[in-house]
Enzyme design. Structure first.
Site, PDB file in Angstrom:
ATOM      1  N   ARG A   1      36.969  45.241  47.895  1.00 27.43           N
ATOM      2  CA  ARG A   1      38.030  44.456  47.283  1.00 27.43           C
ATOM      3  C   ARG A   1      39.296  44.500  47.928  1.00 27.43           C
ATOM      4  O   ARG A   1      40.341  43.905  47.396  1.00 27.43           O
ATOM      5  CB  ARG A   1      38.249  45.447  46.139  1.00 27.43           C
ATOM      6  CG  ARG A   1      37.295  46.028  45.412  1.00 27.43           C
ATOM      7  CD  ARG A   1      36.449  45.016  44.645  1.00 27.43           C
ATOM      8  NE  ARG A   1      37.300  44.408  43.399  1.00 27.43           N
ATOM      9  CZ  ARG A   1      36.677  43.499  42.440  1.00 27.43           C
ATOM     10  NH1 ARG A   1      35.262  43.155  42.640  1.00 27.43           N
ATOM     11  NH2 ARG A   1      37.517  43.149  41.522  1.00 27.43           N
TER      12      ARG A   1
ATOM     13  N   ARG B   1      31.699  37.509  49.740  1.00 24.75           N
ATOM     14  CA  ARG B   1      30.893  37.065  48.662  1.00 24.75           C
ATOM     15  C   ARG B   1      30.132  35.826  49.145  1.00 24.75           C
ATOM     16  O   ARG B   1      29.466  35.003  48.633  1.00 24.75           O
ATOM     17  CB  ARG B   1      31.497  36.770  47.395  1.00 24.75           C
ATOM     18  CG  ARG B   1      32.144  37.962  46.634  1.00 24.75           C
ATOM     19  CD  ARG B   1      32.790  37.593  45.358  1.00 24.75           C
ATOM     20  NE  ARG B   1      33.357  38.913  44.678  1.00 24.75           N
ATOM     21  CZ  ARG B   1      33.381  39.060  43.489  1.00 24.75           C
ATOM     22  NH1 ARG B   1      32.665  38.246  42.664  1.00 24.75           N
ATOM     23  NH2 ARG B   1      33.866  40.207  42.943  1.00 24.75           N
TER      24      ARG B   1
ATOM     25  N   GLN C   1      41.411  35.246  36.480  1.00 26.88           N
ATOM     26  CA  GLN C   1      42.445  35.614  37.040  1.00 26.88           C
ATOM     27  C   GLN C   1      43.105  34.383  38.050  1.00 26.88           C
ATOM     28  O   GLN C   1      43.095  33.957  39.067  1.00 26.88           O
ATOM     29  CB  GLN C   1      42.286  36.688  38.190  1.00 26.88           C
ATOM     30  CG  GLN C   1      41.842  37.901  37.839  1.00 26.88           C
ATOM     31  CD  GLN C   1      41.612  39.062  38.647  1.00 26.88           C
ATOM     32  OE1 GLN C   1      40.587  39.839  38.670  1.00 26.88           O
ATOM     33  NE2 GLN C   1      42.181  39.378  39.724  1.00 26.88           N
TER      34      GLN C   1
ATOM     35  N   ARG D   1      37.932  37.845  49.070  1.00 29.21           N
ATOM     36  CA  ARG D   1      36.631  37.590  48.263  1.00 29.21           C
ATOM     37  C   ARG D   1      35.872  36.401  48.707  1.00 29.21           C
ATOM     38  O   ARG D   1      34.797  36.367  48.475  1.00 29.21           O
ATOM     39  CB  ARG D   1      37.354  37.083  46.717  1.00 29.21           C
ATOM     40  CG  ARG D   1      36.268  36.833  45.764  1.00 29.21           C
ATOM     41  CD  ARG D   1      37.270  36.286  44.533  1.00 29.21           C
ATOM     42  NE  ARG D   1      36.189  36.025  43.453  1.00 29.21           N
ATOM     43  CZ  ARG D   1      36.311  36.906  42.471  1.00 29.21           C
ATOM     44  NH1 ARG D   1      36.570  37.979  42.267  1.00 29.21           N
ATOM     45  NH2 ARG D   1      35.324  36.705  41.315  1.00 29.21           N
TER      46      ARG D   1
ATOM     47  N   ASP E   1      35.239  51.170  34.972  1.00 28.16           N
ATOM     48  CA  ASP E   1      35.231  51.581  36.062  1.00 28.16           C
ATOM     49  C   ASP E   1      35.166  53.339  36.305  1.00 28.16           C
ATOM     50  O   ASP E   1      34.930  53.723  37.323  1.00 28.16           O
ATOM     51  CB  ASP E   1      36.206  51.399  36.971  1.00 28.16           C
ATOM     52  CG  ASP E   1      36.053  49.697  37.141  1.00 28.16           C
ATOM     53  OD1 ASP E   1      34.865  49.298  36.997  1.00 28.16           O
ATOM     54  OD2 ASP E   1      37.240  49.091  37.737  1.00 28.16           O
TER      55      ASP E   1
ATOM     56  N   HIS F   1      40.262  37.749  33.144  1.00 27.86           N
ATOM     57  CA  HIS F   1      39.017  37.867  33.895  1.00 27.86           C
ATOM     58  C   HIS F   1      38.766  37.023  34.882  1.00 27.86           C
ATOM     59  O   HIS F   1      38.490  37.189  36.325  1.00 27.86           O
ATOM     60  CB  HIS F   1      37.911  37.815  32.918  1.00 27.86           C
ATOM     61  CG  HIS F   1      36.624  38.000  33.693  1.00 27.86           C
ATOM     62  ND1 HIS F   1      36.295  39.281  34.179  1.00 27.86           N
ATOM     63  CD2 HIS F   1      35.328  37.513  33.584  1.00 27.86           C
ATOM     64  CE1 HIS F   1      35.039  39.417  34.740  1.00 27.86           C
ATOM     65  NE2 HIS F   1      34.506  38.145  34.483  1.00 27.86           N
TER      66      HIS F   1
ATOM     67  N   HIS G   1      38.658  38.985  27.461  1.00 31.22           N
ATOM     68  CA  HIS G   1      38.521  39.151  29.007  1.00 31.22           C
ATOM     69  C   HIS G   1      37.140  38.543  29.261  1.00 31.22           C
ATOM     70  O   HIS G   1      36.071  39.325  29.365  1.00 31.22           O
ATOM     71  CB  HIS G   1      38.212  40.816  29.185  1.00 31.22           C
ATOM     72  CG  HIS G   1      38.645  40.899  30.662  1.00 31.22           C
ATOM     73  ND1 HIS G   1      39.863  40.835  31.305  1.00 31.22           N
ATOM     74  CD2 HIS G   1      37.768  41.216  31.711  1.00 31.22           C
ATOM     75  CE1 HIS G   1      39.683  40.859  32.557  1.00 31.22           C
ATOM     76  NE2 HIS G   1      38.220  40.968  32.669  1.00 31.22           N
TER      77      HIS G   1
ATOM     78  N   HIS H   1      45.427  45.351  36.768  1.00 28.53           N
ATOM     79  CA  HIS H   1      44.779  45.722  38.035  1.00 28.53           C
ATOM     80  C   HIS H   1      45.719  46.940  38.716  1.00 28.53           C
ATOM     81  O   HIS H   1      45.720  46.855  39.941  1.00 28.53           O
ATOM     82  CB  HIS H   1      44.166  44.782  38.948  1.00 28.53           C
ATOM     83  CG  HIS H   1      42.847  44.189  38.431  1.00 28.53           C
ATOM     84  ND1 HIS H   1      41.671  45.066  38.384  1.00 28.53           N
ATOM     85  CD2 HIS H   1      42.767  42.830  38.068  1.00 28.53           C
ATOM     86  CE1 HIS H   1      40.996  44.057  37.571  1.00 28.53           C
ATOM     87  NE2 HIS H   1      41.474  42.874  37.726  1.00 28.53           N
TER      88      HIS H   1
ATOM     89  N   ASN I   1      36.178  44.300  31.627  1.00 24.64           N
ATOM     90  CA  ASN I   1      35.142  44.947  32.370  1.00 24.64           C
ATOM     91  C   ASN I   1      35.395  46.215  33.377  1.00 24.64           C
ATOM     92  O   ASN I   1      34.871  47.232  33.406  1.00 24.64           O
ATOM     93  CB  ASN I   1      34.221  44.166  33.118  1.00 24.64           C
ATOM     94  CG  ASN I   1      34.937  43.328  34.312  1.00 24.64           C
ATOM     95  OD1 ASN I   1      35.868  42.356  33.875  1.00 24.64           O
ATOM     96  ND2 ASN I   1      34.844  43.539  35.628  1.00 24.64           N
ATOM     97  N   HIS I   2      36.683  46.153  33.875  1.00 31.31           N
ATOM     98  CA  HIS I   2      37.166  47.065  34.632  1.00 31.31           C
ATOM     99  C   HIS I   2      37.756  48.301  33.749  1.00 31.31           C
ATOM    100  O   HIS I   2      38.125  49.386  34.459  1.00 31.31           O
ATOM    101  CB  HIS I   2      38.303  46.810  35.648  1.00 31.31           C
ATOM    102  CG  HIS I   2      37.851  45.997  36.896  1.00 31.31           C
ATOM    103  ND1 HIS I   2      37.080  46.465  37.816  1.00 31.31           N
ATOM    104  CD2 HIS I   2      37.694  44.796  36.929  1.00 31.31           C
ATOM    105  CE1 HIS I   2      36.729  45.672  38.596  1.00 31.31           C
ATOM    106  NE2 HIS I   2      36.822  44.621  38.127  1.00 31.31           N
TER     107      HIS I   2
ATOM    108  N   ASP J   1      41.521  44.598  31.610  1.00 27.77           N
ATOM    109  CA  ASP J   1      41.509  44.850  33.280  1.00 27.77           C
ATOM    110  C   ASP J   1      42.914  45.502  33.576  1.00 27.77           C
ATOM    111  O   ASP J   1      43.369  45.116  34.670  1.00 27.77           O
ATOM    112  CB  ASP J   1      41.057  43.720  34.122  1.00 27.77           C
ATOM    113  CG  ASP J   1      39.508  43.856  34.171  1.00 27.77           C
ATOM    114  OD1 ASP J   1      38.785  44.496  33.648  1.00 27.77           O
ATOM    115  OD2 ASP J   1      39.036  42.854  35.152  1.00 27.77           O
TER     116      ASP J   1
ATOM    117  N   ASP K   1      44.999  41.045  33.445  1.00 28.32           N
ATOM    118  CA  ASP K   1      44.426  41.680  34.941  1.00 28.32           C
ATOM    119  C   ASP K   1      45.315  42.210  35.905  1.00 28.32           C
ATOM    120  O   ASP K   1      45.900  41.810  36.855  1.00 28.32           O
ATOM    121  CB  ASP K   1      43.809  40.603  35.585  1.00 28.32           C
ATOM    122  CG  ASP K   1      42.647  39.736  35.077  1.00 28.32           C
ATOM    123  OD1 ASP K   1      41.546  40.336  35.331  1.00 28.32           O
ATOM    124  OD2 ASP K   1      42.664  38.847  34.218  1.00 28.32           O
TER     125      ASP K   1
END
Length: 526
Positions: A395, A364, A247, A360, A113, A245, A210, A36, A109-110, A77, A34
């Protein structure tokens, strides 16, 4: 006959002696996940790929001196999170990983993007394989990406199989997934490993994943993760899972429960399920995970495990461990990318008089003032009566004071376009009856503006648009981003419906324009 038996016994004993006298081998597994976009250190001088390289080079040298084979893996990621990286499609991150000497990574998954041609370009920037065995083409069920790689280090033959969360189908941008399907990881890893072992004599089998680590398989609304995988497969399928994933630092106590006392610099014991070690190194390159294994007579024994901080600071502002000097060669590679990004992003585009919470555990779980500002900007861009987005699309927070374009891109890293949907009131009610049901603690959790409603006992009622009751015979205009309109986060797909109108404006662009036009923004009026 006696002579024959004696010869056979001699051969048997000799073979046993050879097996038992075979020297033990040692493997050091280094791992991160991750990333990122964190190719550069943060404003406090923490982490960053240049310091990571100094640390990894040191760990590799130490392992070599101890006669260990070494492998470096990533749980995926690499994309999305820091504007300087996002603007350049993570080119500095993948090229930095190549210089770091990664052996393989899981596709996260990212990695979806951006359009698929960007992922293809990233594969070219990387001098290591991007793996996923459970992403297939829908039409012929063939592998869309390299499913595994075989690595030989100091006589050890290591198979590394990649796996990607099946949640990618709903949390990645549907526009970018094409004909890809994401199949059950447990099923595909067993068949893949069986095929590898049939064709190759391997000593160690690693899944680089991931998928997320969820303690005691409590994955909730998420797709099942590494613990479920380990429990679902036949014994001896995998030796270890190097994940990402969720994290988090995967550390457990003596009873296998989450070690909630773990902090940078503290001891960490990885999880073990069904004979499979499970490891994850939090996020952003904050740590390098280091596992040392002894391999003897086919048995893999974990000798030691560490999560080594990469220039992390404690609450008093001091580095947890000794400062790691950034590697000069890596810094020289990354500096031009950082300078390019900073030049693109500098300068104020607006002002807010208070903190806008985009954390987050806010966006959420409950309505957010930041979401209100975002939706107001999107409504203004397309002339909507009300608007909505999923909370998972927010984010980052915005601090009080001057707001830069970089601050906006931290909030909106995905380049989603703003769209308009025109509804008949009765159809709008049906749509709202779906999207208002998404639970807290999910990326799909609904953020809205210009809309109110009650939801209790499974029933949607008292729907109001701008303070007026919903009229089933009236027409309403709704703003929504292209991700949710395309079915992202499980929202109903709108793109082929009458009344749907896309634009070329991105979420970051319209928020920037709104701030430029309406600053100073008064938070208490949102």
């Amino acid at each position: 006959m006696r002579i024959l038996l004696s010869v056979l016994l001699c051969i048997f004993l000799s073979s046993c002696q050879l097996t038992s006298n075979r020297e033990a081998q040692y493997l050091t597994v280094l791992h991160t996940n991750d990333n990122h976009g964190r190719f550069w250190h943060n404003e406090k001088g923490e982490y960053g790929m240049a310091a990571r390289k100094t640390l990894i080079d040191r760990l590799k040298n130490q392992a070599a001196q101890n006669g260990h084979a070494v492998i470096l893996l990533s749980g995926g990621d690499i994309n999305t999170g820091i504007p300087e990286s996002d603007l350049q499609f993570a080119e500095p991150d993948f090229k930095g990983m190549s210089l770091l000497g990664y052996d393989a990574m899981a596709i996260g998954n990212h990695e979806f993007d951006n359009p698929l041609h960007v992922l293809e370009k990233q594969q070219q920037w990387a001098n290591f394989p991007l793996l996923s065995a459970n992403i297939l083409h829908a039409n012929d069920r063939s592998h869309a990406y390299q499913p595994y790689t075989l690595i030989e280090k100091q006589g050890l033959k290591i198979a590394v199989v990649g796996l990607t969360t099946t949640d990618t189908a709903k949390i990645a941008n549907p526009e970018y997934l094409g004909d890809l399907v994401f199949v059950n990881p447990a099923e595909i890893v067993e068949s893949t490993v069986a095929a590898i072992k049939t064709s190759h004599d391997v000593d160690v089998v690693i899944a680089v994943t991931h998928m997320g680590h969820y303690h005691d398989a409590n994955f909730g609304i998420n797709a099942p993760g590494d613990v479920t995988l380990a429990r679902s497969i036949a014994p001896d399928t995998l030796d270890m899972i190097i994940g990402g994933h969720s994290q988090e630092p995967v550390c457990v106590d003596a009873q296998g429960r989450q070690d909630k006392l773990f902090a940078p610099g503290e001891a960490c014991m990885p999880d073990k399920q069904n004979g499979v070690w499970i490891m994850q190194a939090h996020e952003w390159g904050k740590y390098v995970g280091k596992a040392e294994f002894k391999i003897e007579d086919g048995i893999k024994t974990l000798i030691s495990y560490e999560l080594i901080p990469v220039n992390l600071k404690s609450n008093n502002g001091e580095f947890v461990n000794a400062y790691i000097e950034p590697d000069a060669k890596m810094k020289a590679l990354l500096q031009p990318y950082q300078a390019f990004g900073e030049k693109k992003l500098k300068g104020s585009v607006g002002f807010v008089d208070g903190y806008l919470d985009g954390k987050r555990n806010t966006v959420r779980f409950k309505q957010s003032k930041l979401a209100s500002l975002i939706i107001k900007a999107q409504m203004a861009a397309v002339g909507a009566d009300f608007g909505l987005i999923s909370g998972g699309g927010i984010r980052h927070s915005i601090e009080a004071g001057d707001v830069s374009y970089k601050d906006i891109l931290k909030v909106h890293p995905f380049k989603n376009r703003i769209t308009l949907m025109q509804w008949q009131g009765d159809e709008l009610y049906k749509y709202l009856n779906t999207v208002t049901r998404f639970p807290p603690d999910s990326g799909a959790y609904l953020q809205y503006y210009g809309l109110s409603f009650d939801f209790s006992d499974g029933k949607l009622s008292n729907v109001m648009i701008n303070g007026k009751p919903l009229d089933f015979n009236a027409t309403y205009k709704m703003s929504i981003n292209s991700y949710n309109a395309s079915g992202g986060d499980g929202y109903p797909t709108l793109v082929n419906m009458p009344g749907y109108k896309p634009t070329s404006l991105t979420d970051a662009q319209v928020l920037k324009q709104y701030l430029q036009t309406h600053s100073p923004i008064k938070v208490n009026l949102l």
